[in-house]
Scaffold this motif. Structure first.
Motif, mmCIF file in Angstrom:
data_model
loop_
_atom_site.group_PDB
_atom_site.id
_atom_site.type_symbol
_atom_site.label_atom_id
_atom_site.label_comp_id
_atom_site.label_asym_id
_atom_site.label_seq_id
_atom_site.Cartn_x
_atom_site.Cartn_y
_atom_site.Cartn_z
ATOM 1 N N ILE A 33 0.986 -1.237 -0.067
ATOM 2 C CA ILE A 33 -0.129 -0.064 -0.083
ATOM 3 C C ILE A 33 0.853 1.244 0.108
ATOM 4 O O ILE A 33 0.643 2.323 -0.457
ATOM 5 N N ALA A 34 1.918 1.200 0.777
ATOM 6 C CA ALA A 34 2.856 2.480 0.908
ATOM 7 C C ALA A 34 3.558 2.740 -0.651
ATOM 8 O O ALA A 34 3.524 3.764 -1.098
ATOM 9 N N ALA A 35 3.760 1.579 -1.248
ATOM 10 C CA ALA A 35 4.411 1.656 -2.400
ATOM 11 C C ALA A 35 3.378 2.393 -3.225
ATOM 12 O O ALA A 35 3.644 3.140 -4.403
ATOM 13 N N VAL A 36 2.143 1.861 -3.530
ATOM 14 C CA VAL A 36 1.036 2.302 -4.450
ATOM 15 C C VAL A 36 0.917 4.039 -3.971
ATOM 16 O O VAL A 36 0.646 4.620 -4.712
ATOM 17 N N GLU A 89 3.079 5.988 -2.853
ATOM 18 C CA GLU A 89 3.966 6.889 -3.538
ATOM 19 C C GLU A 89 3.640 7.130 -5.007
ATOM 20 O O GLU A 89 3.939 8.299 -5.353
ATOM 21 N N LYS A 90 3.194 6.273 -5.636
ATOM 22 C CA LYS A 90 2.877 6.139 -7.094
ATOM 23 C C LYS A 90 1.635 7.053 -7.560
ATOM 24 O O LYS A 90 1.698 7.910 -8.133
ATOM 25 N N ILE A 91 0.701 7.034 -6.222
ATOM 26 C CA ILE A 91 -0.337 7.974 -6.176
ATOM 27 C C ILE A 91 0.138 9.223 -6.178
ATOM 28 O O ILE A 91 -0.495 10.428 -7.035
ATOM 29 N N LEU A 92 0.662 9.679 -5.122
ATOM 30 C CA LEU A 92 1.408 11.112 -5.168
ATOM 31 C C LEU A 92 2.056 11.534 -6.212
ATOM 32 O O LEU A 92 1.809 12.679 -6.694
ATOM 33 N N VAL A 93 2.787 10.704 -7.037
ATOM 34 C CA VAL A 93 3.528 11.370 -8.091
ATOM 35 C C VAL A 93 2.736 11.292 -9.265
ATOM 36 O O VAL A 93 2.429 12.423 -10.061
ATOM 37 N N ALA A 94 1.627 10.507 -9.382
ATOM 38 C CA ALA A 94 0.386 10.579 -10.509
ATOM 39 C C ALA A 94 -0.441 11.998 -10.271
ATOM 40 O O ALA A 94 -0.727 12.849 -11.255
ATOM 41 N N LYS A 95 -0.832 12.302 -8.872
ATOM 42 C CA LYS A 95 -1.530 13.347 -8.545
ATOM 43 C C LYS A 95 -0.644 14.802 -8.841
ATOM 44 O O LYS A 95 -1.247 15.735 -9.351
ATOM 45 N N ARG A 131 -6.462 3.759 -11.940
ATOM 46 C CA ARG A 131 -5.986 2.313 -11.823
ATOM 47 C C ARG A 131 -5.030 2.192 -10.418
ATOM 48 O O ARG A 131 -5.318 1.101 -9.720
ATOM 49 N N LEU A 132 -4.508 2.965 -9.922
ATOM 50 C CA LEU A 132 -3.937 3.097 -8.775
ATOM 51 C C LEU A 132 -4.653 2.960 -7.695
ATOM 52 O O LEU A 132 -4.628 2.040 -6.524
ATOM 53 N N PHE A 133 -5.759 3.759 -7.538
ATOM 54 C CA PHE A 133 -6.856 3.734 -6.411
ATOM 55 C C PHE A 133 -7.543 2.189 -6.379
ATOM 56 O O PHE A 133 -7.852 1.679 -5.337
ATOM 57 N N ILE A 134 -7.957 1.711 -7.712
ATOM 58 C CA ILE A 134 -8.350 0.402 -7.505
ATOM 59 C C ILE A 134 -7.382 -0.732 -7.043
ATOM 60 O O ILE A 134 -7.765 -1.464 -6.287
ATOM 61 N N SER A 135 -6.157 -0.455 -7.322
ATOM 62 C CA SER A 135 -5.236 -1.419 -6.834
ATOM 63 C C SER A 135 -5.080 -1.171 -5.286
ATOM 64 O O SER A 135 -5.090 -2.198 -4.449
ATOM 65 N N ARG A 185 -7.371 -0.046 -3.262
ATOM 66 C CA ARG A 185 -8.584 -0.603 -2.804
ATOM 67 C C ARG A 185 -8.576 -2.110 -2.366
ATOM 68 O O ARG A 185 -9.051 -2.799 -1.474
ATOM 69 N N GLU A 186 -8.063 -2.832 -3.404
ATOM 70 C CA GLU A 186 -7.912 -4.149 -3.251
ATOM 71 C C GLU A 186 -6.933 -4.573 -2.267
ATOM 72 O O GLU A 186 -7.168 -5.473 -1.584
ATOM 73 N N LEU A 187 -5.710 -3.638 -2.041
ATOM 74 C CA LEU A 187 -4.863 -4.139 -1.204
ATOM 75 C C LEU A 187 -5.432 -3.760 0.248
ATOM 76 O O LEU A 187 -5.255 -4.505 1.341
ATOM 77 N N VAL A 188 -6.249 -2.765 0.484
ATOM 78 C CA VAL A 188 -6.845 -2.369 1.603
ATOM 79 C C VAL A 188 -7.793 -3.341 2.207
ATOM 80 O O VAL A 188 -7.841 -3.891 3.403
#
Length: 187
Positions: free
Chosen positions: A80-83, A85-91, A120-124, A126-129
């Motif tokens: 989740i932490a890795a995702v 980080e990717k969300i912050l970069v994409a935002k 896509r990152l938020f879908i991922s 949500r699955e991890l959460v």
């Protein structure tokens, strides 16, 4: 994460799942799970035939299972932490697209890709959460059972972010307008 780590990680989770079945249901359920899952693990991993042997002390099993579940949950938390980080970069990338500016078709397509990445990152995430929360619910009642939460959240954008960046609908509308024959120029 290299392939050998991923393979070992999948195998470790498989073994933990078997121990959970032994502890919570029966040896027969665990054996059925092994028979059903082992061919799939073999295809994912080395593609060789695989064997499983399991020695355990029933008295120790109830004490070790919470530690194993915490290990699983910790691994999901790292994912989740890795995702995040990717969300912050994409935002940050998406924040370059203001609804107050005009963009070329190429820029709008790039914005659309950025928007799709965020979704896509938020879908991922949500699955991890969901996985994290499932592991939390498997812990004994003496443990913390709070659902996962962090400052990024599980949703695409907050209202204030929508006003500052192009939304997916705004991008689609602008692309439709730019695709109109009136905007075709032969130079």
């Amino acid at each position: 994460m290299d392939d050998s780590f991923g393979e070992s990680y999948n195998q470790a989770n498989f073994y933990i799942q078997i121990l959970k079945l032994i502890a919570n249901t029966s040896n027969n359920d665990a054996q059925k799970e092994i028979e059903d899952t082992l061919p799939q693990l073999s295809k994912i991993g080395s593609q060789d035939d695989m064997s499983v042997a399991c020695l355990y002390d029933e008295k120790e099993l109830e004490f070790i299972l919470p530690k194993l579940i915490l290990w699983q949950r910790s691994n999901v938390e790292k994912q989740i932490a890795a995702v995040n980080e990717k969300i912050l970069v994409a935002k940050a990338k998406m924040s370059n697209y203001s609804p107050l500016k005009f963009y070329t078709k190429k820029e709008l397509i790039e914005a659309q890709y950025a928007q799709t990445d965020i979704e896509r990152l938020f879908i991922s995430k949500r699955e991890l959460v969901t996985k994290y929360n499932r592991f939390t619910s498997e812990l004994p009642s003496t443990s913390s059972h709070a659902d996962y939460d962090d400052e990024i959240g599980l949703y695409e954008y907050k209202e204030e972010e929508k006003r500052q960046t192009l939304t997916a609908e705004q991008i689609r509308k602008r692309l439709r307008v730019l695709s109109h024959p009136m905007y075709k120029f032969d130079i």
